[in-house]
Design a protein around this motif. Structure first.
Motif, PDB file in Angstrom:
ATOM      1  N   LEU A   1       0.845  -1.182   0.000  1.00 21.81           N
ATOM      2  CA  LEU A   1       0.000   0.000   0.000  1.00 21.81           C
ATOM      3  C   LEU A   1       0.886   1.239   0.000  1.00 21.81           C
ATOM      4  O   LEU A   1       1.719   1.426   0.895  1.00 21.81           O
ATOM      5  N   ASP A   2       0.688   2.084  -1.008  1.00 15.16           N
ATOM      6  CA  ASP A   2       1.416   3.341  -1.127  1.00 15.16           C
ATOM      7  C   ASP A   2       0.695   4.382  -0.283  1.00 15.16           C
ATOM      8  O   ASP A   2      -0.373   4.871  -0.650  1.00 15.16           O
ATOM      9  N   VAL A   3       1.271   4.721   0.873  1.00 19.56           N
ATOM     10  CA  VAL A   3       0.690   5.757   1.732  1.00 19.56           C
ATOM     11  C   VAL A   3       1.390   7.098   1.544  1.00 19.56           C
ATOM     12  O   VAL A   3       1.069   8.068   2.233  1.00 19.56           O
ATOM     13  N   ALA A   4       2.339   7.163   0.604  1.00 14.33           N
ATOM     14  CA  ALA A   4       3.063   8.414   0.356  1.00 14.33           C
ATOM     15  C   ALA A   4       2.279   9.331  -0.576  1.00 14.33           C
ATOM     16  O   ALA A   4       2.172  10.530  -0.333  1.00 14.33           O
ATOM     17  N   ARG A   5       1.727   8.773  -1.658  1.00 14.02           N
ATOM     18  CA  ARG A   5       0.991   9.613  -2.607  1.00 14.02           C
ATOM     19  C   ARG A   5      -0.323  10.093  -1.992  1.00 14.02           C
ATOM     20  O   ARG A   5      -0.703  11.249  -2.127  1.00 14.02           O
ATOM     21  N   HIS A   6      -1.049   9.191  -1.353  1.00 14.05           N
ATOM     22  CA  HIS A   6      -2.195   9.570  -0.529  1.00 14.05           C
ATOM     23  C   HIS A   6      -2.048   8.874   0.817  1.00 14.05           C
ATOM     24  O   HIS A   6      -1.768   7.677   0.874  1.00 14.05           O
ATOM     25  N   PHE A   7      -2.260   9.619   1.882  1.00 15.63           N
ATOM     26  CA  PHE A   7      -2.076   9.102   3.232  1.00 15.63           C
ATOM     27  C   PHE A   7      -3.364   8.439   3.718  1.00 15.63           C
ATOM     28  O   PHE A   7      -4.466   8.943   3.488  1.00 15.63           O
TER      29      PHE A   7
ATOM     30  N   ASP B   1      -6.649  -6.748   9.403  1.00 14.82           N
ATOM     31  CA  ASP B   1      -7.698  -7.729   9.704  1.00 14.82           C
ATOM     32  C   ASP B   1      -8.140  -8.466   8.443  1.00 14.82           C
ATOM     33  O   ASP B   1      -8.319  -9.692   8.450  1.00 14.82           O
ATOM     34  N   LEU B   2      -8.323  -7.729   7.363  1.00 12.32           N
ATOM     35  CA  LEU B   2      -8.757  -8.350   6.117  1.00 12.32           C
ATOM     36  C   LEU B   2      -7.663  -9.250   5.532  1.00 12.32           C
ATOM     37  O   LEU B   2      -7.951 -10.319   4.980  1.00 12.32           O
ATOM     38  N   MET B   3      -6.415  -8.832   5.657  1.00  8.53           N
ATOM     39  CA  MET B   3      -5.322  -9.686   5.208  1.00  8.53           C
ATOM     40  C   MET B   3      -5.298 -10.993   5.989  1.00  8.53           C
ATOM     41  O   MET B   3      -5.142 -12.079   5.414  1.00  8.53           O
ATOM     42  N   ALA B   4      -5.437 -10.900   7.310  1.00 10.35           N
ATOM     43  CA  ALA B   4      -5.397 -12.101   8.147  1.00 10.35           C
ATOM     44  C   ALA B   4      -6.501 -13.071   7.767  1.00 10.35           C
ATOM     45  O   ALA B   4      -6.292 -14.295   7.718  1.00 10.35           O
ATOM     46  N   MET B   5      -7.681 -12.554   7.482  1.00 11.53           N
ATOM     47  CA  MET B   5      -8.804 -13.398   7.067  1.00 11.53           C
ATOM     48  C   MET B   5      -8.456 -14.205   5.821  1.00 11.53           C
ATOM     49  O   MET B   5      -8.926 -15.338   5.645  1.00 11.53           O
ATOM     50  N   HIS B   6      -7.622 -13.625   4.942  1.00  4.31           N
ATOM     51  CA  HIS B   6      -7.269 -14.266   3.681  1.00  4.31           C
ATOM     52  C   HIS B   6      -5.897 -14.949   3.721  1.00  4.31           C
ATOM     53  O   HIS B   6      -5.384 -15.352   2.684  1.00  4.31           O
ATOM     54  N   LYS B   7      -5.311 -15.059   4.910  1.00  4.36           N
ATOM     55  CA  LYS B   7      -4.017 -15.720   5.085  1.00  4.36           C
ATOM     56  C   LYS B   7      -2.891 -15.010   4.322  1.00  4.36           C
ATOM     57  O   LYS B   7      -1.905 -15.626   3.925  1.00  4.36           O
ATOM     58  N   LEU B   8      -3.034 -13.694   4.135  1.00  2.31           N
ATOM     59  CA  LEU B   8      -1.956 -12.867   3.596  1.00  2.31           C
ATOM     60  C   LEU B   8      -1.068 -12.426   4.761  1.00  2.31           C
ATOM     61  O   LEU B   8      -1.571 -12.058   5.817  1.00  2.31           O
ATOM     62  N   ASN B   9       0.247 -12.442   4.570  1.00  2.00           N
ATOM     63  CA  ASN B   9       1.121 -12.286   5.737  1.00  2.00           C
ATOM     64  C   ASN B   9       2.255 -11.267   5.599  1.00  2.00           C
ATOM     65  O   ASN B   9       3.162 -11.235   6.433  1.00  2.00           O
ATOM     66  N   ARG B  10       2.237 -10.422   4.564  1.00  2.00           N
ATOM     67  CA  ARG B  10       3.230  -9.349   4.441  1.00  2.00           C
ATOM     68  C   ARG B  10       2.492  -8.069   4.048  1.00  2.00           C
ATOM     69  O   ARG B  10       1.817  -8.024   3.011  1.00  2.00           O
ATOM     70  N   LEU B  11       2.644  -7.018   4.853  1.00  2.00           N
ATOM     71  CA  LEU B  11       2.113  -5.699   4.514  1.00  2.00           C
ATOM     72  C   LEU B  11       3.287  -4.774   4.238  1.00  2.00           C
ATOM     73  O   LEU B  11       4.042  -4.400   5.139  1.00  2.00           O
ATOM     74  N   HIS B  12       3.440  -4.407   2.979  1.00  4.06           N
ATOM     75  CA  HIS B  12       4.523  -3.542   2.517  1.00  4.06           C
ATOM     76  C   HIS B  12       3.986  -2.115   2.475  1.00  4.06           C
ATOM     77  O   HIS B  12       3.098  -1.793   1.676  1.00  4.06           O
ATOM     78  N   LEU B  13       4.505  -1.244   3.342  1.00  4.50           N
ATOM     79  CA  LEU B  13       4.065   0.145   3.421  1.00  4.50           C
ATOM     80  C   LEU B  13       5.093   1.048   2.742  1.00  4.50           C
ATOM     81  O   LEU B  13       6.240   1.160   3.197  1.00  4.50           O
ATOM     82  N   HIS B  14       4.676   1.697   1.667  1.00 12.51           N
ATOM     83  CA  HIS B  14       5.532   2.624   0.917  1.00 12.51           C
ATOM     84  C   HIS B  14       5.444   3.983   1.613  1.00 12.51           C
ATOM     85  O   HIS B  14       4.528   4.762   1.385  1.00 12.51           O
ATOM     86  N   LEU B  15       6.400   4.271   2.493  1.00 12.58           N
ATOM     87  CA  LEU B  15       6.294   5.363   3.454  1.00 12.58           C
ATOM     88  C   LEU B  15       6.816   6.706   2.960  1.00 12.58           C
ATOM     89  O   LEU B  15       6.585   7.731   3.619  1.00 12.58           O
ATOM     90  N   VAL B  16       7.524   6.727   1.850  1.00 15.47           N
ATOM     91  CA  VAL B  16       8.078   8.009   1.391  1.00 15.47           C
ATOM     92  C   VAL B  16       8.171   8.005  -0.123  1.00 15.47           C
ATOM     93  O   VAL B  16       8.477   6.986  -0.747  1.00 15.47           O
ATOM     94  N   ASP B  17       7.866   9.145  -0.692  1.00 15.88           N
ATOM     95  CA  ASP B  17       8.057   9.375  -2.117  1.00 15.88           C
ATOM     96  C   ASP B  17       8.141  10.881  -2.324  1.00 15.88           C
ATOM     97  O   ASP B  17       8.105  11.655  -1.355  1.00 15.88           O
ATOM     98  N   ASP B  18       8.255  11.303  -3.579  1.00 18.71           N
ATOM     99  CA  ASP B  18       8.323  12.740  -3.857  1.00 18.71           C
ATOM    100  C   ASP B  18       7.139  13.491  -3.266  1.00 18.71           C
ATOM    101  O   ASP B  18       7.260  14.657  -2.903  1.00 18.71           O
TER     102      ASP B  18
END
Length: 529
Positions: A124-130, A141-158
């Motif tokens: 999830l790119d949180v830099a372009r929109h927070f 919570d939704l990831m856990a329900m679907h057995k997804l186990n990595r949340l990649h947070l894009h914390l900085v950009d231009d």
């Protein structure tokens, strides 16, 4: 069930499971965390019995339901957690709504299950929109329900810096907001909304996000994208740049010429940021350092940087970037974390052997990275860029291009048979990317992610499989119960269209043709920006 278990057998009989049922055994806490709506209570003799079997993998489990109750055997807390998620999916969709004193019939089944891939991620790119903390916790919570186990947070950009720094406070005071935001379609003259946009996570927020994620068997992967995409950083600390020039936090999309200096003060700055991130998040086995879309012109024009490059015995700016990223990877290794990069950094060469490569430009470069001995997480534009529309239709809300469908995602194989056995063994897993230039709010995040992320979960856990579409139709009732504003399979609701998409502005096929064979240079562009 989504994702589909490896083995599911129907058994005779069933069991009536009541909210407030007792759970006993070795891994009670993991099961209770997975089923908060059922209000399970620990007990000496539970209706749900959980046992640990060290012979199973950490995420593997066996689930048996019969007339006498529920038995879970798991390799570890993650396996017990996922077994409980599968148990929940055996209940009616109404069980995903809060209620008290309710009971549900559970059909008799035996499930034997384990994931195909260790890395099953969402970016999830949180830099372009927070997006504020509450949205991150909900996504976990939704990831856990679907057995997804990595949340990649894009914390900085231009376009913004999104995390508090106590060592460099101007980052969150200056770089976390912009005065306006571009609203134009791709390749049109810039138009703006003239509304300030911003926000950032405090270090306490990150600590909470990290703990919340771990309780749901999710690892947070923070990204500090360097040395390019640096406008926001240089708005606060211009001395860290290659020219000393002060930049504004960018209010439009696209690539900036802003680039950090590779000199020692920048390395010191970034290692301090790493210490703050790792200290806040807690267990942080991976940190993404970007390395993509870097315009190196300013390095080649700086006498000080050229002299530094020569002192290191390096011949080109590309060599210097490779050295710079390896220096950061070394610093992360000293802190117990592995570096992750986009594929341009691999093409530049010189990476540490343990650096993980994300080949966004296609699985061809991913295969090259795997053959070179790097672990790979499959992240190609097609079909894993969820900022593309789900259909080439004007009914879709504004998107970067068209189209990436649910079926496209469900058919994707991150480790195809055409690769050698050694190359396939290097594929850690799969991850979808949601870049947010045209994703202004949480409702649009829901629309872009779901149900395509359901297909991603299936690919990451089980692999491409028949019958997904039929199971998905039933699964949507669970998303309805949870209040997820997903894209209906037949197309958007009228209120989801908002600013309409322009079909044909950018097609995925055209993008893939353009980036095929793209090498790391100043002309490289990621089609999502």
């Amino acid at each position: 069930m989504i994702p589909r278990p490896a083995l599911l057998s129907d058994l005779a009989g069933s069991y009536e499971l009541t909210a407030g049922a007792t759970v006993s055994g070795d891994l009670v806490d993991a099961v209770r965390r997975a089923l908060p709506l059922l209000d399970l209570r620990p007990g000496d003799a539970g209706e749900i019995d959980v046992r640990r079997d060290p012979a199973l993998g950490e995420e593997a489990y066996r689930l048996t339901v019969g007339s006498r109750g529920v038995e879970i055997v798991a390799g570890g807390p993650a396996g017990a957690f996922y077994a409980a998620q599968s148990l929940h999916q055996l209940l009616p969709a109404a069980s995903y709504r809060f209620s008290t004193g309710t009971s549900w019939p559970v059909p008799g089944v035996r499930i034997e299950d384990a994931p195909r891939f260790a890395w099953r991620g969402l970016h999830l790119d949180v830099a372009r929109h927070f997006f504020p903390k509450r949205e991150i916790l909900r996504l976990l919570d939704l990831m856990a329900m679907h057995k997804l186990n990595r949340l990649h947070l894009h914390l900085v950009d231009d376009q913004g810096w999104r995390v508090e720094s106590r060592a460099y406070p101007l980052l969150h005071e200056v770089s976390s907001h912009r005065p306006r935001t571009a609203t134009n379609y791709w390749r049109e003259p810039d138009t703006y909304d003239d509304l300030p946009h911003g926000g950032y996570y405090t270090l306490d927020d990150l600590a909470e996000i990290g703990a919340y994620a771990r309780a749901r068997c999710v690892t947070v992967v923070p990204e500090i994208d360097v040395p390019g995409h640096a406008s926001a950083i240089l708005a606060a600390y211009p001395s860290l740049g290659a020219t000393g020039e002060r930049y504004d936090v960018l209010d439009r999309w696209g690539i900036s010429s802003a680039i950090l200096s590779p000199l020692p003060p920048t390395v010191e700055f970034l290692t301090t940021i790493f210490d703050e991130l790792i200290g806040a998040l807690g267990e942080t086995p991976y940190v993404h350092i970007g390395g993509d879309e870097v315009v190196l012109d300013h390095w080649g024009e700086s006498a000080e940087i050229i002299a530094y490059r020569d002192s290191l015995g390096l011949a080109t700016s590309n060599d210097l970037q490779a050295w710079f990223l390896r220096r950061l990877a070394d610093a992360l290794a000293e802190r117990g974390a592995r570096a992750v990069v986009w594929d341009e950094a691999f093409v530049s060469g010189g990476l540490r052997e343990d650096t993980v490569v994300m080949p966004w430009r296609g699985m061809g470069v991913g295969r090259r990275a795997a053959a070179a001995g790097h672990d790979v997480v499959a992240t190609p534009v097609f079909p894993l860029y969820f900022d593309y529309a789900e259909a080439a239709s004007a009914d879709e809300p504004m998107a970067i291009g068209d189209a990436v469908t649910v079926s496209d995602v469900a058919a994707f194989d991150p480790a195809p048979d055409s690769w050698t056995e050694e190359e396939r063994a290097r594929v850690l897993g799969v991850q979808a990317q949601l870049w947010t230039e045209r994703v202004p709010d949480a409702r649009t995040v829901d629309y872009r992610l779901w149900p395509r992320a359901c297909a991603l979960a299936e690919v990451g856990w089980t692999g491409p499989a028949d019958g997904f579409e039929g199971r998905l139709e039933e699964h949507l009732g669970r998303l309805d119960a949870l209040g997820v504003e997903y894209r209906p399979l037949a197309g958007p609701h009228p209120w989801q269209r908002r600013r309409p998409h322009r079909p044909g502005v950018v097609r995925v096929s055209e993008v893939m043709a353009r980036i095929d064979g793209m090498t790391h240079d100043a002309e490289s562009t990621r089609p999502s920006v």
